[in-house]
Design a protein around this motif. Structure first.
Motif, short mmCIF file in Angstrom:
data_model
loop_
_atom_site.label_atom_id
_atom_site.label_comp_id
_atom_site.label_asym_id
_atom_site.label_seq_id
_atom_site.Cartn_x
_atom_site.Cartn_y
_atom_site.Cartn_z
N ARG A 223 0.83 -1.22 0.00
CA ARG A 223 0.00 0.00 0.00
C ARG A 223 0.86 1.26 0.00
NH1 ARG A 223 -2.66 -3.57 -0.99
NH2 ARG A 223 -4.83 -4.05 -0.44
N LEU A 224 2.14 1.10 0.36
CA LEU A 224 3.02 2.27 0.47
C LEU A 224 4.06 2.34 -0.64
CD1 LEU A 224 3.71 2.12 4.33
CD2 LEU A 224 1.98 3.47 3.13
N PHE A 225 4.55 1.19 -1.09
CA PHE A 225 5.63 1.16 -2.07
C PHE A 225 5.30 0.24 -3.23
CE2 PHE A 225 7.54 1.91 2.13
CZ PHE A 225 8.18 3.13 1.89
N LYS A 226 6.03 0.42 -4.33
CA LYS A 226 5.80 -0.38 -5.54
C LYS A 226 7.03 -1.19 -5.94
CE LYS A 226 1.73 1.41 -5.82
NZ LYS A 226 0.57 0.58 -5.42
N PHE A 269 -2.16 -2.77 8.77
CA PHE A 269 -2.67 -2.80 7.39
C PHE A 269 -3.67 -1.67 7.15
CE2 PHE A 269 -6.10 -4.25 4.54
CZ PHE A 269 -5.38 -4.31 3.35
N ALA A 270 -4.57 -1.47 8.11
CA ALA A 270 -5.55 -0.39 7.97
C ALA A 270 -4.86 0.97 7.91
CB ALA A 270 -6.53 -0.43 9.15
N LEU A 271 -3.85 1.17 8.74
CA LEU A 271 -3.11 2.44 8.76
C LEU A 271 -2.36 2.65 7.44
CD1 LEU A 271 -2.18 4.95 10.32
CD2 LEU A 271 -0.31 3.57 11.27
N CYS A 272 -1.69 1.61 6.96
CA CYS A 272 -0.94 1.71 5.69
C CYS A 272 -1.88 1.96 4.52
CB CYS A 272 -0.13 0.44 5.46
SG CYS A 272 1.27 0.24 6.59
N ARG A 277 -3.75 5.60 0.49
CA ARG A 277 -4.86 6.25 -0.22
C ARG A 277 -4.69 7.77 -0.20
NH1 ARG A 277 -10.87 4.14 0.76
NH2 ARG A 277 -9.80 2.40 -0.25
N ILE A 278 -4.24 8.31 0.94
CA ILE A 278 -4.07 9.76 1.03
C ILE A 278 -2.93 10.26 0.16
CG2 ILE A 278 -3.43 11.64 2.59
CD1 ILE A 278 -4.88 10.12 4.82
N SER A 279 -1.82 9.53 0.19
CA SER A 279 -0.63 9.97 -0.55
C SER A 279 -0.60 9.47 -1.98
CB SER A 279 0.62 9.50 0.19
OG SER A 279 0.69 8.09 0.19
N GLY A 280 -1.46 8.52 -2.28
CA GLY A 280 -1.44 7.95 -3.62
C GLY A 280 -0.35 6.91 -3.79
#
Length: 284
Positions: A223-226, A269-272, A277-280
């Motif tokens: 959710r944070l990195f690709k 997981f919910a926090l991430c 979602r906020i940062s895209g």
């Protein structure tokens, strides 16, 4: 706050608390390394299936009164991981059907054997402890800690040694085959490693909650990195942090260790997901 710290310092004087933290960190680290690969290859179901197999192995070991259950559970789970992979490639029995056959069958037969042959006065408690993890961290012995440390080092070493091959097989199996990589061999290696991790985690979180340690940190990091490497590093950090926080919370609140760790993983997981979602998402 001072009282809380004093209580934690007091608990750290006991060996069983240190054992739980060491095992929890090692299992969380190993689980996170393979979790990303399993999620990307859509092999997440393997962890859940093998955890049921491990329960069946535990039931057999209990019935035949083995002093060291690991001697039976580990080879049985590894063999079933290989069978699961081979059966899943069968044209008539694919993926989820193979998992259902092996995992549900092992779970049902294990429970049946315990009911028929077990002489325990607290059968329901024993089964609940095996499925959901020990309600106390007093159960970990020094031998189990050393065994966990040795197997964890093997898992980490194998992952680092074959990192590039695992990366290739994870993202494009057909290209990996064209490049001369034996994809089947590395899929088998992944299955065997995850079987070892599941057996190690049984005492800590129970056979029904093991897959959460594998899946949640990987999904949280995604959710944070690709980037694959960044996701693995983030997943490892999150997994270890959640394991430590879960164990410490369990000690202070008197809650079951396994369920508490999984609850912390869910919160992470919910926090991430919210941050992503906020940062895209952070694309690195």
């Amino acid at each position: 706050m001072n009282g809380l710290m004093e209580k934690l310092i007091l608990y750290f004087e006991y060996p069983f608390v240190r054992y739980a933290l060491i095992v929890g960190i090692l299992i969380a680290l190993c689980s996170s390394l393979l979790g990303v690969t399993l999620v990307l290859k859509r092999f997440s179901f393997i962890g859940d299936g093998l955890s049921h197999v491990a329960f069946g192995g535990m039931a057999i070991a209990t019935v035949i009164k083995m002093t060291n259950h690991m001697l039976l559970i580990l080879p049985v789970t590894i063999v079933c991981a290989i069978l699961l992979l081979r059966t899943g490639q069968n044209a008539k029995i694919r993926g989820d059907a193979a998992v259902a056959m092996i995992s549900v069958g092992a779970l049902a037969l294990g429970y049946l054997l315990i009911n028929i042959f077990s002489a325990s006065a607290n059968l329901a408690g024993d089964v609940c402890s095996t499925l959901f993890g020990s309600t106390s961290i007093l159960t970990l012995t020094k031998t189990e800690v050393w065994l966990c440390a040795a197997l964890s080092l093997v898992v980490i070493a194998v992952f680092l040694l074959f990192y590039h091959k695992i990366f290739a097989v994870t993202f494009d199996e057909e290209f990996a085959k064209a490049a001369g990589i034996n994809a089947g061999q590395y899929n088998l290696l992944i299955a065997v490693i995850i079987a070892i991790i599941i057996v190690l985690a049984m005492n800590l979180v129970g056979s029904l909650l093991i897959s959460a340690l594998v899946i949640f940190p990987a999904l949280s990091a995604m959710r944070l990195f690709k980037n694959f490497k960044t996701v693995i590093i983030c997943s490892a950090i999150l997994s270890v942090f959640c394991a430590v926080l879960g164990i410490l919370t369990s000690i202070l609140a008197g809650t079951p260790v396994g369920s508490t760790i999984v609850a912390v993983d869910i919160a992470a997981f919910a926090l991430c997901s919210l941050i992503g979602r906020i940062s895209g998402g952070v694309r690195r």
